[in-house]
Motif scaffolding. Sequence first.
Motif, PDB file in Angstrom:
ATOM      1  N   CYS A   4       0.850  -1.185   0.000  1.00 48.41           N
ATOM      2  CA  CYS A   4       0.000   0.000   0.000  1.00 48.41           C
ATOM      3  C   CYS A   4       0.884   1.234   0.000  1.00 48.41           C
ATOM      4  CB  CYS A   4      -0.960   0.000   1.185  1.00 48.41           C
ATOM      5  SG  CYS A   4      -0.192  -0.192   2.801  1.00 48.41           S
ATOM      6  N   GLU A   5       0.260   2.353  -0.262  1.00 45.25           N
ATOM      7  CA  GLU A   5       0.993   3.606  -0.212  1.00 45.25           C
ATOM      8  C   GLU A   5       0.110   4.671   0.396  1.00 45.25           C
ATOM      9  OE1 GLU A   5       1.389   5.713  -4.249  1.00 45.25           O
ATOM     10  OE2 GLU A   5       1.404   3.577  -4.751  1.00 45.25           O
ATOM     11  N   THR A   6       0.762   5.673   0.933  1.00 40.10           N
ATOM     12  CA  THR A   6       0.078   6.808   1.531  1.00 40.10           C
ATOM     13  C   THR A   6       0.595   8.061   0.825  1.00 40.10           C
ATOM     14  OG1 THR A   6       1.776   7.256   3.200  1.00 40.10           O
ATOM     15  CG2 THR A   6       0.108   5.591   3.760  1.00 40.10           C
ATOM     16  N   GLU A   7       0.232   9.188   1.345  1.00 34.38           N
ATOM     17  CA  GLU A   7       0.697  10.438   0.752  1.00 34.38           C
ATOM     18  C   GLU A   7       2.222  10.524   0.728  1.00 34.38           C
ATOM     19  OE1 GLU A   7       0.534  15.145   1.895  1.00 34.38           O
ATOM     20  OE2 GLU A   7      -1.247  13.937   2.332  1.00 34.38           O
ATOM     21  N   ARG A   8       2.882  10.026   1.802  1.00 32.48           N
ATOM     22  CA  ARG A   8       4.334  10.182   1.913  1.00 32.48           C
ATOM     23  C   ARG A   8       5.119   8.883   1.922  1.00 32.48           C
ATOM     24  NH1 ARG A   8       5.336  13.455   7.201  1.00 32.48           N
ATOM     25  NH2 ARG A   8       3.941  11.856   8.036  1.00 32.48           N
ATOM     26  N   LYS A  71       8.178   7.809   0.076  1.00 37.28           N
ATOM     27  CA  LYS A  71       7.678   7.690  -1.292  1.00 37.28           C
ATOM     28  C   LYS A  71       8.560   8.437  -2.299  1.00 37.28           C
ATOM     29  CE  LYS A  71       3.051   7.676  -3.137  1.00 37.28           C
ATOM     30  NZ  LYS A  71       1.714   8.195  -2.884  1.00 37.28           N
ATOM     31  N   TYR A 106       5.045   9.662  10.647  1.00 40.19           N
ATOM     32  CA  TYR A 106       5.235   8.513   9.753  1.00 40.19           C
ATOM     33  C   TYR A 106       4.693   7.211  10.356  1.00 40.19           C
ATOM     34  CZ  TYR A 106       8.465  11.376   6.946  1.00 40.19           C
ATOM     35  OH  TYR A 106       9.036  12.349   6.161  1.00 40.19           O
ATOM     36  N   GLU A 109       0.956   7.184  10.037  1.00 43.93           N
ATOM     37  CA  GLU A 109       0.593   7.032   8.621  1.00 43.93           C
ATOM     38  C   GLU A 109       0.765   5.578   8.181  1.00 43.93           C
ATOM     39  OE1 GLU A 109       2.068   9.187   4.518  1.00 43.93           O
ATOM     40  OE2 GLU A 109       2.204  10.341   6.377  1.00 43.93           O
ATOM     41  N   LYS A 112      -1.766   3.203  10.179  1.00 40.49           N
ATOM     42  CA  LYS A 112      -3.137   3.416   9.676  1.00 40.49           C
ATOM     43  C   LYS A 112      -3.297   2.722   8.327  1.00 40.49           C
ATOM     44  CE  LYS A 112      -7.124   5.954   9.392  1.00 40.49           C
ATOM     45  NZ  LYS A 112      -7.830   5.035   8.536  1.00 40.49           N
ATOM     46  N   ALA A 113      -2.311   2.838   7.453  1.00 41.13           N
ATOM     47  CA  ALA A 113      -2.366   2.172   6.151  1.00 41.13           C
ATOM     48  C   ALA A 113      -2.418   0.651   6.315  1.00 41.13           C
ATOM     49  CB  ALA A 113      -1.166   2.574   5.296  1.00 41.13           C
ATOM     50  N   ASP A 116      -5.920  -0.328   7.528  1.00 39.66           N
ATOM     51  CA  ASP A 116      -6.850  -0.274   6.393  1.00 39.66           C
ATOM     52  C   ASP A 116      -6.655  -1.472   5.474  1.00 39.66           C
ATOM     53  OD1 ASP A 116      -7.863   2.116   7.375  1.00 39.66           O
ATOM     54  OD2 ASP A 116      -6.785   3.374   5.925  1.00 39.66           O
ATOM     55  N   TYR A 117      -5.408  -1.812   5.188  1.00 44.46           N
ATOM     56  CA  TYR A 117      -5.094  -2.970   4.353  1.00 44.46           C
ATOM     57  C   TYR A 117      -5.620  -4.256   4.995  1.00 44.46           C
ATOM     58  CZ  TYR A 117      -2.188  -6.502   2.037  1.00 44.46           C
ATOM     59  OH  TYR A 117      -1.745  -7.619   1.369  1.00 44.46           O
TER      60      TYR A 117
END
Length: 166
Positions: A4-8, A71, A106, A109, A112-113, A116-117
Amino acid sequence: MLICETERLILRKFTLDDAPFIMTLLNSPTWIEFLGDRNIHTEEDAQLYLSNGPLASYAMRGFGLYLVALKDTNIPIGMSGLIKRDGLEHVDVGFALLPAYTGQGYAYEAAKAVLDYGYKTLHLPRIVAIARADNKHSVALLGKLGMKFSDNVMLVGIDQPMCLFK
């Protein structure tokens, strides 16, 4: 390999090529203080840790701990992921960052990712977390993620009670 990826951040599966980073992370002062000395002193030790830990978990369970990288630069900064531990009914979320990258959001972030995954992609019914009571930063992060202290638990291979968060 991308999970997965997030904004950063990007989160991806570990490979044996990540052994040098694992040596650095697992020998960082906060890792040793709160997670314990894993005796990872050589690249071979780190490859064994990866083989017997995250890589084995991917093969057996379809999930595990993932490398967390910035990222924009692809620089590894930590790990976060899902772990099925003996003694815990549910899968738990874990996270650890190199000291230079703490206090910047970080860990939240990444965790949380991963949550969600776990819920949306893996369809896990419940995800919990464990932390030492004196690990104030992790306890605060778990609260920010919406988890609440549930109980103290003793787990195999850990010589003190851990706080369980649900």
